[in-house]
Design a protein around this motif. Structure first.
Motif, PDB file in Angstrom:
ATOM      1  N   ILE B 279       0.955  -1.327  -0.123  1.00 41.00           N
ATOM      2  CA  ILE B 279      -0.033  -0.018  -0.114  1.00 41.00           C
ATOM      3  C   ILE B 279       0.920   1.256   0.012  1.00 41.00           C
ATOM      4  O   ILE B 279       1.941   1.050   0.926  1.00 41.00           O
ATOM      5  N   ILE B 281       0.961   5.555   0.159  1.00 38.17           N
ATOM      6  CA  ILE B 281       0.531   6.782   0.351  1.00 38.17           C
ATOM      7  C   ILE B 281       1.441   7.747  -0.029  1.00 38.17           C
ATOM      8  O   ILE B 281       2.449   8.027   0.664  1.00 38.17           O
ATOM      9  N   PHE B 290       3.913   3.803  -6.914  1.00 39.81           N
ATOM     10  CA  PHE B 290       2.615   3.444  -7.269  1.00 39.81           C
ATOM     11  C   PHE B 290       2.824   2.312  -8.454  1.00 39.81           C
ATOM     12  O   PHE B 290       1.635   1.522  -8.771  1.00 39.81           O
ATOM     13  N   ALA B 293       2.642  -0.677  -6.432  1.00 41.47           N
ATOM     14  CA  ALA B 293       1.530  -0.772  -5.307  1.00 41.47           C
ATOM     15  C   ALA B 293       0.367  -1.403  -5.506  1.00 41.47           C
ATOM     16  O   ALA B 293      -0.015  -1.229  -6.738  1.00 41.47           O
ATOM     17  N   ILE B 295      -2.294  -1.304  -3.694  1.00 37.42           N
ATOM     18  CA  ILE B 295      -3.328  -0.230  -3.169  1.00 37.42           C
ATOM     19  C   ILE B 295      -2.656   1.196  -3.190  1.00 37.42           C
ATOM     20  O   ILE B 295      -1.658   1.267  -2.457  1.00 37.42           O
ATOM     21  N   GLY B 296      -3.252   2.231  -3.969  1.00 32.35           N
ATOM     22  CA  GLY B 296      -2.319   3.240  -3.953  1.00 32.35           C
ATOM     23  C   GLY B 296      -3.417   4.260  -3.380  1.00 32.35           C
ATOM     24  O   GLY B 296      -4.803   4.389  -3.889  1.00 32.35           O
ATOM     25  N   LEU B 297      -2.911   5.363  -2.562  1.00 35.50           N
ATOM     26  CA  LEU B 297      -3.767   6.647  -2.192  1.00 35.50           C
ATOM     27  C   LEU B 297      -2.885   7.891  -2.532  1.00 35.50           C
ATOM     28  O   LEU B 297      -1.876   8.109  -2.007  1.00 35.50           O
TER      29      LEU B 297
END
Ligand SMILES: Cc1cc2nc3c(=O)[nH]c(=O)nc-3n(C[C@H](O)[C@H](O)[C@H](O)COP(=O)(O)OP(=O)(O)OC[C@H]3O[C@@H](n4cnc5c(N)ncnc54)[C@H](O)[C@@H]3O)c2cc1C
Ligand SMILES: Nc1ncnc2c1ncn2[C@@H]1O[C@H](COP(=O)(O)O)[C@@H](O)[C@H]1O
Lengths: 248, 312
Positions: B279, B281, B290, B293, B295-297
């Motif tokens: 993950i 951020i 990213f 990743a 899951i990326g935010l």
């Protein structure tokens, strides 16, 4: 005392290695090459010890093809006094490099040998420890601080749990970690001066070292690629994902 | 082929067996019969625990003040002296294994194979090179093997289930080359970085030590996570050196790795890209992190992380 610093010419840490199409190795043609970053730190430390009056002379040594001279010149521009190029067109493994270093140390009798902890191409992290074993001398690996004190040296080491300090009788072998110092940039006048500093050329054979590899590379391959994933919109969505995964 | 007899280095702090030993046992059992060496001082309990590890067939205990702190100058001759009876020496690729094993290899005139990822045959192994951008398959031509093991690449052997005896041996003792002066070992209630199920790592974006602590630790606490960092965060003094994850730091492969304000340089990825779920951020949607990743935010971490912590 003299300090010997072995330096390796490696792929630049910013460059991405490409495989040869037949999978026999890494293609280094047209790739940016540099002084191994840990060796830069080793040169810096040696030069600082000379500036403090602890060392009288800093000798740098590289085992490699003709182009290894480039990294020796870089080290000379940083402040090393003279260089030894041990010519070899084939890649030389850490054990053989250590034997070459032992032979040169026999001639030069350095009080300290400062190596990088790891060459960032082969990622072996072996040569310094091997050299210390071959010479029967103490080793202080992964150093974040080096303090010479009379006939011994205090080495603070970066270890998995934190830091550790050991006291080594000189002559000793030290390998550098990232926090030991911040290497200087060579100034233009020093780069010019480096061109006229002495550089001797040797061969493994004239040092009596057999460099026949002990490891055969069967093949090289790329690691499995990780596909790009998804993006979430906000912290709420991320919290929900973590809960779904059962970690929160 | 004749089965090999393999001597392994038990990593410990004179009180307990370290987890890295368990993966080392698994790698060594793929070669042959495993004999575990416990070298230290006052470490009888470690030897007793090692004797319970599934897959260990014998335990050798060498106690001497000279071995108390695992000084390679003293321990390597002990190991090299035993190697007449073994075909291979295997240690975990931890800082202590990396310190000792090459010195043993040199004493045996053997080229070490560093950080193996797999055992492909009796003398053939895979290992990462170029910061893990390339996986090499190498075959040793030496009469004996000296290997270090990337512990995240092998399952942990069961710490119990075995039952063998402990044999006390004597070694050459103090080589008179070096001595232990002291250590700064951080003690923490947190799970160890290399064995934690969840790891939260912070990068340069965390600004300073106080900010790192205020932003990263509450999230780690909520998740029961270990805490890591990028080199940039360590160099800048936000956290101690032993937090560094990467090519030249620690290798981790948790269930979930959360990279906060880390760009994703190859040297960092080398230490965490085998994590099950990654993950990230980061406020820069083009940050290389990213690309790997799951899951990326894309967000400012100073808002997103406290927000996330509050929601858990
Ligand atoms: C020999 C050598 C060995 C190395 N070994 C390692 C190693 O083992 N481990 C390692 O990690 N590195 C290592 N490095 C360093 C590596 O090359 C990178 O420099 C380092 O990983 C960068 O750290 P970073 O991602 O924290 O910093 P940066 O690259 O500066 O990235 C900071 C990131 O934070 C983001 N950001 C900034 N502000 C915010 C905000 N408010 N909210 C959200 N995101 C924000 C930015 O977009 C950026 O992507 C090594 C380098 C060398 C030369
Ligand atoms: N070919 C070489 N020439 C000079 N020094 C080397 C060479 N190979 C390795 N070294 C030294 O040994 C260190 C560790 O390398 P390695 O064991 O290959 O990871 C490097 O940082 C250098 O200081």
């Amino acid at each position: 005392m003299k300090i010997l610093v072995p330096v390796k010419r490696v792929i630049d840490y910013n460059a991405k290695p490409r495989l040869k199409p037949d999978g026999s190795g890494v293609d280094l043609s047209n790739v940016k090459m540099s002084l191994n970053p840990f060796d830069e730190i080793a040169v810096e430390e040696a030069v600082r010890l000379k500036e403090k009056g602890v060392a009288a002379e800093v000798i740098v040594l590289s085992v490699g093809p003709a182009k290894a001279v480039e990294v020796l010149r870089t080290a000379l521009a940083m402040g090393a006094d003279r260089a030894i190029h041990v010519q070899s067109d084939e890649a030389v493994e850490p054990l053989a490099v250590a034997k070459i270093l032992k032979a040169v140390a026999g001639e030069e009798q350095p009080g300290l040998i400062i190596l990088g902890k790891q060459a960032i191409d082969d990622d072996c992290n072996q040569t310094g420890q091997m050299l210390a074993g071959l010479m029967g001398r103490p080793q202080g690996t992964f150093a974040s601080q080096v303090v010479v004190d009379g006939d011994s040296v205090l080495v603070t080491r970066e270890i998995d749990g934190g830091l550790e300090t050991v006291k080594l009788a000189l002559p000793a072998i030290v390998t550098t970690d990232l926090r030991l110092n911040e290497p200087r940039y060579a100034s233009l006048p020093n780069i010019m001066k480096a061109k006229s500093k002495p550089l001797a050329t040797r061969t493994p054979a004239d040092l009596g070292v057999d460099v026949t590899p002990r490891l055969a590379t069967v093949k090289v391959a790329e690691p499995p690629v990780r596909g790009a994933g998804i993006k979430v919109a906000d912290a709420d969505a991320l919290a929900a994902k973590l809960k779904d995964m059962g970690v929160a | 082929m004749r089965e090999m007899t393999v001597l392994i280095w038990v990593e410990h702090d004179n009180a307990a067996v370290k987890d890295a030993t368990l993966a080392t046992v698994t790698a060594a059992t793929q070669l042959g019969e495993v004999v575990a060496l416990v070298a230290g001082q006052g470490c009888g309990a470690v030897a007793a625990a090692a004797a319970n590890i599934a897959g260990v067939s014998r335990v050798l205990l060498a106690e001497d003040e000279a071995y108390a702190h695992g000084l390679a100058d003293n321990v390597a001759p002990l190991i090299a002296g035993l190697m007449a009876d073994y075909d291979a020496f295997v240690a975990p690729a931890t800082t202590s294994g990396k310190n000792i094993a090459p010195r043993v290899a040199a004493l045996l005139d053997v080229m070490q194979v560093s950080e193996i990822l797999s055992v492909e045959g009796p003398r053939t192994f895979t290992r990462p090179i170029y910061a893990g951008n390339v996986i090499a398959t190498v075959e040793s031509r030496d009469p004996k093997l000296v290997l270090t093991v990337r512990t995240t690449a092998f399952a942990k052997a069961a710490p119990t289930g075995g039952s063998t005896t402990v044999e006390t041996i004597a070694g050459p003792g103090d080589a008179g080359l070096s001595s232990f002066v002291g250590a700064q070992i951080a003690s923490s209630e947190r799970p160890e970085l290399t064995s934690a199920k969840v790891v939260v790592s912070g990068g340069r974006a965390l600004k300073d030590a106080a900010t790192f602590e205020a932003v990263i630790l509450p999230l780690a606490d909520k998740l029961g996570a270990g805490v890591g960092a990028s080199r940039a965060a360590v160099d800048a003094g936000y956290v101690p050196n032993d937090y560094q994850v990467g090519q030249t730091g620690k290798i981790v492969a948790p269930e979930v790795y959360i990279a906060v304000g880390i760009s994703g340089a190859i040297q960092h990825l080398a230490g965490m890209k085998d994590s099950k779920t990654i993950i990230a951020i980061n406020k820069d949607e083009d940050a290389p992190i990213f690309q790997i990743a799951d899951i990326g935010l894309v967000a400012d971490l100073f808002e997103a992380v406290p927000d996330l912590t509050a929601k858990l």
